[in-house]
Design an enzyme around this catalytic site. Structure first.
Site, PDB file in Angstrom:
ATOM      1  CB  VAL A 148      -0.564  -0.029   1.367  1.00  0.00           C
ATOM      2  CG1 VAL A 148      -2.279   1.409   1.154  1.00  0.00           C
ATOM      3  CG2 VAL A 148      -1.727  -1.709   1.332  1.00  0.00           C
ATOM      4  CG  LEU A 150       4.538   1.223  -5.206  1.00  0.00           C
ATOM      5  CD1 LEU A 150       2.891   0.387  -6.539  1.00  0.00           C
ATOM      6  CD2 LEU A 150       4.920  -0.506  -5.032  1.00  0.00           C
ATOM      7  N   GLY A 151       5.644   4.029  -3.136  1.00  0.00           N
ATOM      8  CA  GLY A 151       6.442   5.915  -2.939  1.00  0.00           C
ATOM      9  C   GLY A 151       8.374   5.562  -3.004  1.00  0.00           C
ATOM     10  CG  LEU A 205      -0.681  10.222   9.807  1.00  0.00           C
ATOM     11  CD1 LEU A 205      -1.841   9.258   9.797  1.00  0.00           C
ATOM     12  CD2 LEU A 205      -1.012   9.703  11.627  1.00  0.00           C
ATOM     13  CG  ASN A 206      -2.431  12.908   4.480  1.00  0.00           C
ATOM     14  OD1 ASN A 206      -3.828  11.701   3.730  1.00  0.00           O
ATOM     15  ND2 ASN A 206      -1.406  12.835   3.486  1.00  0.00           N
ATOM     16  NE  ARG A 233       4.955   9.798  11.021  1.00  0.00           N
ATOM     17  CZ  ARG A 233       6.202   9.528  11.045  1.00  0.00           C
ATOM     18  NH1 ARG A 233       6.810   7.948  10.493  1.00  0.00           N
ATOM     19  NH2 ARG A 233       7.213  10.493  10.823  1.00  0.00           N
ATOM     20  CG  ASP A 257       8.996   0.751  13.567  1.00  0.00           C
ATOM     21  OD1 ASP A 257       9.716  -0.033  14.966  1.00  0.00           O
ATOM     22  OD2 ASP A 257       9.531   2.204  13.308  1.00  0.00           O
ATOM     23  CD  GLU A 262       5.099   5.394  18.097  1.00  0.00           C
ATOM     24  OE1 GLU A 262       6.137   7.117  17.462  1.00  0.00           O
ATOM     25  OE2 GLU A 262       4.622   5.321  16.279  1.00  0.00           O
ATOM     26  CG  HIS A 281       8.738   5.662  15.384  1.00  0.00           C
ATOM     27  ND1 HIS A 281       7.569   6.096  15.942  1.00  0.00           N
ATOM     28  CD2 HIS A 281       9.164   5.976  14.437  1.00  0.00           C
ATOM     29  CE1 HIS A 281       7.697   7.167  14.449  1.00  0.00           C
ATOM     30  NE2 HIS A 281       8.665   6.902  13.318  1.00  0.00           N
ATOM     31  CB  ALA A 283      11.123   0.573  10.667  1.00  0.00           C
TER      32      ALA A 283
HETATM   33  O1  LIG Z   1      12.626  10.976  14.238  1.00  0.00           O
HETATM   34  C1  LIG Z   1      12.738  10.101  14.767  1.00  0.00           C
HETATM   35  O2  LIG Z   1      12.710   9.869  15.480  1.00  0.00           O
HETATM   36  C2  LIG Z   1      11.976   9.006  13.081  1.00  0.00           C
HETATM   37  C3  LIG Z   1      12.165   9.736  11.889  1.00  0.00           C
HETATM   38  C4  LIG Z   1      10.876   9.021  11.029  1.00  0.00           C
HETATM   39  O3  LIG Z   1       9.504   8.032  11.617  1.00  0.00           O
HETATM   40  C5  LIG Z   1      10.668   9.587  10.167  1.00  0.00           C
HETATM   41  O4  LIG Z   1       9.555   9.908   9.577  1.00  0.00           O
HETATM   42  O5  LIG Z   1      11.179   8.984   8.419  1.00  0.00           O
END
Ligand SMILES: O=C(O)CC[C@@H](O)C(=O)O
Length: 323
Positions: A148, A150-151, A205-206, A233, A257, A262, A281, A283
């Site tokens: 979901v 394809l960036g 996320l928007n 997100r 993740d 969080e 978080h 990744a």
């Molecule tokens: O800043 C971070 O700790 C994670 C950044 C990561 O979620 C992003 O948006 O590339």
């Protein structure tokens, strides 16, 4: 000029500080968690360097000296970009880092789920030595992979995973037909959830994507069930709906993740669900990606000071006189 590092996970943001000071900034490091913290610390600042601190419409209204915001990462969902535009404030992100880390993390979660790795591990540690104890395991080579978004990150995840799967179904309403990867089935979001055995989310996320994975979408998964991974997100998923789908078996496992809140409360049911894997978080993270990220995060601000326009602008602000 004055720059505020609103919040940081570093004990000492020395890389950012050195780059900013060399460019003539006076640097302050804050520990802002809330809107009120940001408003209190950002008075008189020209630039903000933001990791997770919320930069809301109220912050823009209360801190008129701020003219540039650099976000530590790709996602800018913690910043009210409409308010930034209204106030003529530049917002930049770091779009070109973590190209290896995020896809390999997503794939690690996906294969851990498909091969029941963490579930087996827990069983073995609790004294159960039985490969069939964690339920049905299907052959990956017979499966359909669902992507979901394809960036850059979704596409690389798809390319790395693809050789293991029989078929790939993807959803990306913004990708023009001539850029669509050969051999990947172009689907609606619902079709991806109907067809795929293993789905990975790669969306910003928007307002359009918040809770895009909800009860209705999850009900498209056929009775055989599917696995879901989210490294984008937490707000993309309605976590209650995810938990209900785990309990009903529509979701056979999830690898998350990112979570809507969080860190989650220690008693949050997702942390105690036997078929959920949760990572913090993480990744985006590797020694190399973080060095690259921190450098680019600060350089966005330095370049804005030097040139009057910010690189990697997600929101274009007022063009300032160059320094
Ligand atoms: O800043 C971070 O700790 C994670 C950044 C990561 O979620 C992003 O948006 O590339």
């Amino acid at each position: 000029m004055r720059a505020l590092i609103t919040d940081t996970e570093m004990a000492d943001p020395d890389i950012e500080r050195k780059l900013l000071e060399a460019a003539g900034f006076e640097v302050t490091v804050g520990h802002c968690k809330t809107e009120a913290d940001v408003i209190a610390c950002a008075q008189g600042m020209d630039a903000l360097l933001v990791t997770y601190a919320p930069v809301t419409a109220a912050v823009f209204a209360a801190c008129p000296s701020v003219r540039m915001i650099s976000r530590h990462g790709i996602g800018v969902d913690s910043i009210d970009t409409d308010a930034a535009l209204e106030h003529g404030v530049w917002v930049s992100n770091v779009p070109d880092y973590g190209y290896d880390e995020v896809p390999t993390h997503a794939i690690s979660l996906l294969f851990s789920l498909l091969r029941h790795i963490t579930f087996h591990d827990r069983q073995v540690r609790s004294g159960v030595w039985n490969f069939a104890q964690t339920g049905r395991i299907d052959r990956i080579a017979d499966m359909t992979l669902g992507i979901v978004g394809l960036g850059r990150l979704g596409r690389f995840t798809m390319e790395l995973c693809r050789p293991f799967f029989k078929h790939v179904a993807a959803f990306d309403p913004f990708l023009p037909d001539d850029k669509w990867p050969a051999g990947v089935e172009k689907c609606s979001l619902e079709e991806v959830f109907q067809k795929a055995n293993a789905i990975s989310l790669h969306l910003p996320l928007n307002a359009d994507t918040r809770h895009i994975v909800n009860q209705q979408l999850l009900s498209c998964i056929p009775e055989r069930g599917a696995y879901l991974v989210n490294t984008s997100r937490g707000g993309l998923t309605d976590l209650d709906a995810v938990l209900a789908a785990l309990d009903s078996g529509r979701l056979r496992g999830v690898g998350l993740d990112v979570l809507p809140v969080e860190p989650p409360a220690p008693d949050h049911p997702i942390l105690h669900h036997p078929r959920a894997i949760v990572t913090p978080h993480a990744a985006f993270y590797s020694t190399e990606s973080v060095l690259d990220l921190r450098h680019k995060f600060a350089v966005n601000v330095v370049a804005w000071k030097r040139e009057g326009v910010a690189p990697n602008a997600v929101v274009r602000g007022h063009v300032a006189a160059t320094a």
